[in-house]
Design an enzyme around this catalytic site. Sequence first.
Site, mmCIF file in Angstrom:
data_model
loop_
_atom_site.group_PDB
_atom_site.id
_atom_site.type_symbol
_atom_site.label_atom_id
_atom_site.label_comp_id
_atom_site.label_asym_id
_atom_site.label_seq_id
_atom_site.Cartn_x
_atom_site.Cartn_y
_atom_site.Cartn_z
ATOM 1 N N GLU A 290 0.888 -1.149 0.091
ATOM 2 C CA GLU A 290 -0.167 -0.003 0.140
ATOM 3 C C GLU A 290 0.985 1.292 0.018
ATOM 4 O O GLU A 290 1.532 1.587 0.938
ATOM 5 C CB GLU A 290 -0.953 -0.146 1.183
ATOM 6 C CG GLU A 290 -2.201 0.609 1.041
ATOM 7 C CD GLU A 290 -1.976 2.130 1.821
ATOM 8 O OE1 GLU A 290 -1.694 3.228 1.298
ATOM 9 O OE2 GLU A 290 -2.233 2.021 3.263
ATOM 10 N N CYS A 324 -2.421 8.754 3.471
ATOM 11 C CA CYS A 324 -1.906 8.200 2.034
ATOM 12 C C CYS A 324 -3.343 8.501 0.998
ATOM 13 O O CYS A 324 -3.221 8.525 -0.063
ATOM 14 C CB CYS A 324 -1.807 6.709 1.785
ATOM 15 S SG CYS A 324 -0.125 6.331 2.589
HETATM 16 C C1 SIN Z 1 -2.813 5.308 5.149
HETATM 17 O O1 SIN Z 1 -2.649 6.461 5.325
HETATM 18 O O2 SIN Z 1 -1.949 4.559 4.581
HETATM 19 C C2 SIN Z 1 -4.019 4.746 5.615
HETATM 20 C C3 SIN Z 1 -5.146 5.552 5.703
HETATM 21 C C4 SIN Z 1 -6.519 4.706 6.036
HETATM 22 O O3 SIN Z 1 -6.570 3.875 6.401
HETATM 23 O O4 SIN Z 1 -7.536 5.682 6.167
#
Ligand code: SIN
Length: 517
Positions: A290, A324
Amino acid sequence: MRLPPLHFASPLRPRAPHITFQFRRMASAQASVFGLKDFSLIKTQAFIDGKWVDAKSGQTITVINPATQEELGTVPEMGLAETKEAIDAAAKALPAWSKTTAKHRHDILMKMFALMQEHHDDLGRLITLENGKTLAEGKGENAYSASFLEWFAEEAVRTYGEHIPSPFPNVRNVTIKQPIGVVSIMTPWNFPSAMITRKLGAALAAGCTAVVKPPPETPFSCLALVELARRAGVPDGVINVVTTFKNVSEVGKEMCESKIVKKVSFTGSTPVAKLLAGMAASTLKKVSLEAGGNAPFIVFDDADIDEAVAAAIICKFRSTGQTCVCANRIYVQSSVYAEFASRLAEKVATFKVGNGLDESTTHGPLIHERALEKVQAHVDDAVALGAQVLVGGTAIPGTSFFHPTVLCDVPAGARVNSEETFGPLAALIKFETEDEVIKLANSTDVGLAGYFFSRDVGRVWRVAEKLEVGMVGCNTGLISQAVIGFGGIKESGLGREGGHGIEEYMNTKLIVFGGLN
Ligand code: SIN
């Protein structure tokens, strides 16, 4: 006397920590610094084969509260030898754990889920202390994190195979699902708890054993989770934790290249994801990656502007812009541009940055100095190219805080269009037509999340289908839930977590039965 801290750059982590490395471990973390009701949740050692352990070298990493720059405590600076031990321990525990019933694993995960709820206040506070997000966000993350354990407990008992009718007489084809084996888990600092349970919950539910490398900025949440896993009855060796900062390259390499490890799961930046995928390719391991995003957030002229502003605030400024899936580029159609910009700026001007433990704080600090520098660089670059600052635009000198910022008239060539800011900068870009904005939204190498606001049902389907991302938020700025398959396309990664993500930790085996007359 303590030796002066040394700073190391980490080739494996572009989101490198504001962390110091010392040659001597602090005696212990101070209870008063944490202020938890159950101080036994604070662990200052790593965890291998059911034992809390120091680094063989005795070296440690100092963990800093980004809101105060206060030292929270230390964890071991481990290396290759400890990583191999952790992998061996996971391999030793695998035969017994993989043979437990799915119901047994369900029950243990549900116990851990209950413990996370019981310690909700402490765990939320711990997240705030080491990450900086507000206490409301810290507790929100704990609830989100626990929900992965509940979800995967429920998934554990539904890992069905199938029967495939054969074209040949007296033959039966069936598939069964089996745990993939020992897994390596590497997680980022922006969700110190939830990114661990999203992976570890699935791994444990599937019957896998794990070696976890938490981020050096926020290891305490991970170690507290392991303590709760132990209390819930997870056997020795099933979860192992290796903490590292300076030695991250050798630790990461071993976690990816070891023949014993059968799967690598990573959340973090795209450059690191590519590096790890390359290492894992040496043994053709299954990987879940991810990686970075650069989410477009599009407001069409038929949108409900109030809802779009409220969603933009959540989507852009959640965790002070450090997720992210945060909106990175906010495209607004020209006829509603001025109204949207002024309403957004008005709201952002009311934000109060500060220590997340302070109830009046709406937004916490950034994780470290490099994060501040990146936000400032994106602001300065856009302004130099003609963007206007509506609110904010600067850091608070001598701190990790950046004033939440709204820029309008951001030109196409600005860096923020092509790079993830990972901070509290809302960059507003004007567009005229649907075709134009789809082209702009898709003009990036990554494709994690994308958002848009429209009340035209035809447009809703068209745009949702055309956006080159793994996840679309339509008339919402918040998509994260345990029940969905979270993940991206293009250079945002491989695989899905949450939802049917247990599949990523299982092999499907075909068994053909012949001669059944
Ligand atoms: C992430 O920022 O990697 C995950 C964000 C989320 O699960 O909302």
